[in-house]
Design a protein around this motif. Structure first.
Motif, PDB file in Angstrom:
ATOM      1  N   SER A 149       0.818   4.134  -2.690  1.00 24.93           N
ATOM      2  CA  SER A 149       0.561   5.506  -2.246  1.00 24.93           C
ATOM      3  C   SER A 149       1.607   6.463  -2.800  1.00 24.93           C
ATOM      4  O   SER A 149       1.289   7.578  -3.223  1.00 24.93           O
ATOM      5  CB  SER A 149       0.536   5.563  -0.716  1.00 24.93           C
ATOM      6  N   TYR A 185      -5.206  -2.481   1.538  1.00 22.68           N
ATOM      7  CA  TYR A 185      -3.797  -2.627   1.870  1.00 22.68           C
ATOM      8  C   TYR A 185      -3.458  -2.155   3.288  1.00 22.68           C
ATOM      9  O   TYR A 185      -2.546  -2.666   3.926  1.00 22.68           O
ATOM     10  CB  TYR A 185      -2.942  -1.854   0.862  1.00 22.68           C
ATOM     11  N   TYR A 186      -4.185  -1.143   3.768  1.00 19.47           N
ATOM     12  CA  TYR A 186      -3.882  -0.592   5.097  1.00 19.47           C
ATOM     13  C   TYR A 186      -4.802  -1.155   6.184  1.00 19.47           C
ATOM     14  O   TYR A 186      -4.818  -0.648   7.305  1.00 19.47           O
ATOM     15  CB  TYR A 186      -4.032   0.941   5.065  1.00 19.47           C
ATOM     16  N   GLY A 233       0.812  -1.213   0.000  1.00 15.69           N
ATOM     17  CA  GLY A 233       0.000   0.000   0.000  1.00 15.69           C
ATOM     18  C   GLY A 233       0.841   1.256   0.000  1.00 15.69           C
ATOM     19  O   GLY A 233       0.511   2.252  -0.664  1.00 15.69           O
ATOM     20  N   TYR A 286      -2.631   9.064   3.803  1.00 18.11           N
ATOM     21  CA  TYR A 286      -3.174   8.491   2.573  1.00 18.11           C
ATOM     22  C   TYR A 286      -4.623   8.933   2.375  1.00 18.11           C
ATOM     23  O   TYR A 286      -5.016   9.342   1.277  1.00 18.11           O
ATOM     24  CB  TYR A 286      -3.077   6.964   2.614  1.00 18.11           C
ATOM     25  N   ILE A 328      -5.613   1.022  -3.409  1.00 16.54           N
ATOM     26  CA  ILE A 328      -5.254   0.826  -2.000  1.00 16.54           C
ATOM     27  C   ILE A 328      -6.505   0.555  -1.172  1.00 16.54           C
ATOM     28  O   ILE A 328      -6.532  -0.338  -0.311  1.00 16.54           O
ATOM     29  CB  ILE A 328      -4.515   2.066  -1.458  1.00 16.54           C
ATOM     30  N   ASP A 352      -4.998  -4.475  -7.339  1.00 15.70           N
ATOM     31  CA  ASP A 352      -3.559  -4.523  -7.087  1.00 15.70           C
ATOM     32  C   ASP A 352      -2.782  -5.053  -8.286  1.00 15.70           C
ATOM     33  O   ASP A 352      -1.584  -5.193  -8.222  1.00 15.70           O
ATOM     34  CB  ASP A 352      -3.255  -5.353  -5.840  1.00 15.70           C
TER      35      ASP A 352
END
Length: 613
Positions: free
Chosen positions: A103, A137-138, A99, A156, A132, A295
C-alpha cells in the motif's frame, strides 16, 4: 581397545560440535535476516513519514528524497519476497503487514504521478493496489480486533478508488465501493468508532461523484466519460498553417495550476468535479497497464531511472508526455501565490503557464469602482481555518500531511474596503512577465477581461459566462458548464439539450460531428484575417489549441440556444475574438444540423446567425 575407544569418542564429540556449530550458524543467519528486515522496515517508515515535510511545489527539492524512499521500498519488497518463509517463522510476518508495504508503494507511485503528471506512475499504483486485493492481504485484519488496522484497510480502499477513478476503471471502482460499504459497516458494528460519520461521508461523496461523472446513458447503460487527450481529438493544423505560423514564436504548455474553490461543488478526496475533469484534460491518454498484479510484483523504482526522471524537469521537456501541474483544493491566497511563483520560476524560455481557477466570485460592492485591478473584485480563495481539512485525520489522505495554518476569518468591518482573502486581477500582474494562458470559471470571471499587457508577453484569458439559465441552477454544484465544454464538448452539448438517454448510434454521431466542428473552427482560426495574432503563439501546443477551439464551440452553442439570452450567458475572452469566428455561419449551420440529428432542433434558434465583419 582404549585407543580405538578414544578415537570413536573424539569423532562423536567432533560430530556434535559440528552440529552445534551448524545450528549456531543457522541461528545467526536467521537473526541477521530478521535484523535486516527490521532495519529496512523502520527505515522505510522514517522516509515515508518524511515525505510529509517535503515542499509541495518546486521540482528538485523533493526528487532526491523520493529516489531514496523508492530505493528502500524496493529492497524491502524484494527482501520479504526472498525470505517470506523465514520471516513468517521468526518475525511473525503477517499478510496485512505485507499489504501495508504494498500500500505504501502504491501511495509513493500515486504521489509521484501527482508531482510529475505522468500517468505511467498511476498505472504502477494501480498494479500494487490491485495486488493487495488479488492476494487478499487485508482479509484477516477484521480478526485482529484492532480498530487502527481496520482504518488502514478502509484507507487502502479509498485510495484505490481514487486511482481507479483517474484511470477510468469503472467496473473495478464500483466493486470497490460496494466492498468499502461492507467494510465500513463491519468497522462501525465492531468498534462504534468516533469517525463513523466521516467514513459514511467518504462513501456518500464517492458514490455521488461516480453518478455525476456517469450521468449519460447510452443504450440504457451509463457510460464513462474520457477527458484525456487522444490522437483522434487533436485538431490537425490545416494545409498552409506552417506558412502562417513560421514567423511566429510558438510556445508550449509546461506548467499548470488547477485550482478548485467552489464552496458547494461535488468533491471526493481533494478533487472537485471541475478539478477532476480539468486535470485529465491536460494529460494524454495513458497506455494500458502491463505490470503483473500478484504478490510477486517487482517494483520498478523511479530511482533506477534517475537520469530520465530528472530530465523531466531540467529543461528537457521533450521527454515528458504531459505538462507538469499542481492541484490545489480550496487553497489560501498564500498557497496560490507560492505555487504560482514556483511554476513561474520553473517555466523554460518557450513555456506557457496555464492558470485554471474554478471558484465562487467576489464583488467588492464599492459604490465607486475606478481601479480595474482591485476595485471590481475577483474570485474567492479559502479564508477560514475550518474550510481546510486537517489532512492527518482525512480518511483518504495518503501521506497524512497536516494543512498549513491559515489566517482565521475576521468579520468585515465598515472600514474594510476589500476582502484580503481573494484573487484579484491585480494579483496576477507579476506573472505577466512570461506567457500566460488564463482560464477563469466563476460568476465574476468578467473582471479578468482587461488585464493590461504590461510586459508585452503573450496573454490569453478564457472566461466563463457570469450567468446561467434558471433551468440549470439545480446542477451548479455538479460541475460547471463552462469547464464541461472545455473538457468534454460532446457531453456538454448533450447536457444543455437535456439529453441523458441516447442510442450508441446517436452518441457516436454526436462525438463525430462535434470533432468535425472543432476541426473546422481551427481552420477558420488560421484563415481569418481578423483574429488577434496573440492566439497564434499558442497554436503549436495540442492542449491549448484544443481549448481555444472548444471555447469557440461553447460560445456558438450557447449563442444559438434559446435558453441563453444575453451577453452575460456567453463566455468571453481577452483578446476578444472576432465575429467572423464567433458568429461563423458554417459553424452555426453544423451545430443546428447536429441538433436536428439528436431531435432537439426546437431548443435552438431558427437559423444560423449572419457573420458580422
Amino acid at each position: 581397545m582404549a585407543a580405538i575407544s578414544l578415537t570413536s569418542t573424539d569423532k562423536i564429540a567432533s560430530s556434535g560440535n559440528h552440529e552445534y556449530s551448524k545450528e549456531n550458524n543457522d541461528q545467526e543467519y536467521e537473526d541477521k535476516i530478521v535484523q535486516e528486515f527490521s532495519h529496512l522496515l523502520e527505515k522505510s517508515k522514517q522516509l515515508f513519514n518524511g515525505l510529509r515535510d517535503l515542499p509541495q511545489y518546486g521540482h528538485k527539492q523533493w526528487q532526491p528524497y523520493f529516489g531514496r524512499t523508492f530505493d528502500v521500498y524496493t529492497k524491502l519488497w524484494k527482501f520479504q519476497q526472498q525470505h517470506r518463509v523465514l520471516l513468517d517463522k521468526k518475525f511473525g510476518l503477517k499478510r496485512w503487514q505485507i499489504g501495508e508495504i504494498a500500500s505504501k508503494i502504491g501511495q509513493l507511485y500515486y504521489h509521484f504521478y501527482i508531482r510529475t503528471s505522468e500517468t505511467t506512475y498511476l498505472n504502477e499504483a494501480f498494479a500494487f493496489y490491485s495486488a493487495i486485493r488479488t492476494r487478499a492481504y487485508y482479509s484477516k485484519v477484521n480478526r485482529e480486533e484492532k480498530p487502527d488496522l481496520m482504518v488502514k484497510k478502509l484507507r487502502y480502499y479509498a485510495r484505490f478508488i481514487v486511482v481507479c477513478l483517474l484511470l477510468k476503471k469503472t467496473k473495478i471502482m464500483r466493486e470497490l465501493v460496494r466492498e468499502l460499504n461492507r467494510q465500513i459497516d463491519e468497522y462501525v458494528k465492531a468498534y462504534d468508532p468516533d469517525d463513523s460519520l466521516e467514513w459514511q461521508l467518504v462513501l456518500n461523496e464517492i458514490s455521488t461523484f461516480i453518478d455525476i461523472d456517469n450521468k449519460l446513458n447510452v443504450d440504457r447503460t451509463p457510460i464513462t466519460l474520457h477527458y484525456r487527450l487522444t490522437n483522434s481529438l487533436i485538431p490537425p493544423l490545416p494545409n498552409g498553417a506552417e506558412k502562417i505560423l513560421s514567423n511566429i514564436q510558438l510556445y508550449s504548455l509546461e506548467e499548470i495550476l488547477v485550482i478548485g474553490n467552489y464552496q458547494d461543488q461535488i468533491k471526493f478526496s481533494e478533487l472537485t468535479i471541475d478539478m477532476y475533469r480539468m486535470l485529465q484534460a491536460v494529460e494524454r491518454q495513458p497506455m494500458e497497464l502491463t505490470s503483473t498484479s500478484d504478490d510477486r510484483t517487482t517494483m520498478q523504482s523511479p530511482a533506477n531511472h534517475q537520469k530520465e526522471i530528472l530530465n523531466l524537469h531540467d529543461g528537457d521537456s521533450s521527454k515528458r508526455l504531459n505538462p507538469h501541474k499542481y492541484l490545489l483544493y480550496k487553497p489560501t491566497f498564500s498557497q496560490i501565490y507560492a505555487f504560482t511563483a514556483s511554476a513561474f520560476k520553473d517555466l523554460p524560455s518557450n513555456g506557457v503557464l496555464l492558470l485554471y481557477i474554478s471558484a465562487d466570485g467576489y464583488d467588492t460592492h464599492l459604490k465607486i469602482k475606478t481601479e480595474q485591478s482591485y476595485d471590481f473584485g475577483g474570485v474567492k480563495t479559502n479564508n477560514r481555518r475550518d474550510d481546510i481539512n486537517d489532512n492527518s485525520n482525512s480518511p483518504v489522505n495518503t501521506l497524512g500531511k497536516k494543512s498549513p495554518s491559515t489566517i482565521t476569518t475576521t468579520t468585515t468591518t465598515a472600514t474594510s474596503i476589500k476582502d484580503i482573502h481573494n484573487i484579484f486581477p491585480g494579483d496576477l500582474y507579476p506573472f505577466l512577465r512570461k506567457p500566460l494562458f488564463l482560464i477563469i470559471d466563476s460568476n465574476n470571471s468578467i473582471v479578468f477581461q482587461n488585464l493590461p499587457n504590461l510586459f508585452g508577453q503573450p496573454l490569453i484569458s478564457l472566461l466563463s459566462p457570469v450567468k446561467i439559465p434558471t433551468a440549470f441552477h439545480d446542477y451548479q454544484n455538479k460541475g460547471s458548464l463552462f469547464t464541461l465544454f472545455l473538457t468534454s464538448p460532446a457531453f456538454a452539448f448533450c447536457f444543455v439539450c437535456h439529453l441523458n438517454e441516447l442510442t450508441s448510434e446517436q452518441w457516436n454521431l454526436c462525438q463525430e460531428n462535434v470533432n468535425k466542428i472543432i476541426f473546422e473552427i481551427i481552420r477558420i482560426f488560421l484563415k481569418s484575417k481578423l483574429v488577434d495574432g496573440t492566439f497564434y503563439h499558442f497554436f503549436g501546443d495540442d492542449f491549448l489549441r484544443l481549448f481555444l477551439a472548444r471555447f469557440v464551440f461553447c460560445y456558438a452553442v450557447l449563442r444559438l440556444h434559446r435558453s441563453f439570452k444575453g451577453s452575460g450567458f456567453y463566455p468571453s475572452s481577452q483578446p476578444q475574438l472576432s465575429n467572423d469566428l464567433l458568429e461563423n455561419v458554417q459553424v452555426h449551420k453544423t451545430i443546428l444540423e447536429l441538433s436536428a440529428l439528436l431531435n432537439v432542433r426546437q431548443l435552438f434558434l431558427e437559423g444560423p446567425l449572419a457573420t458580422l465583419e
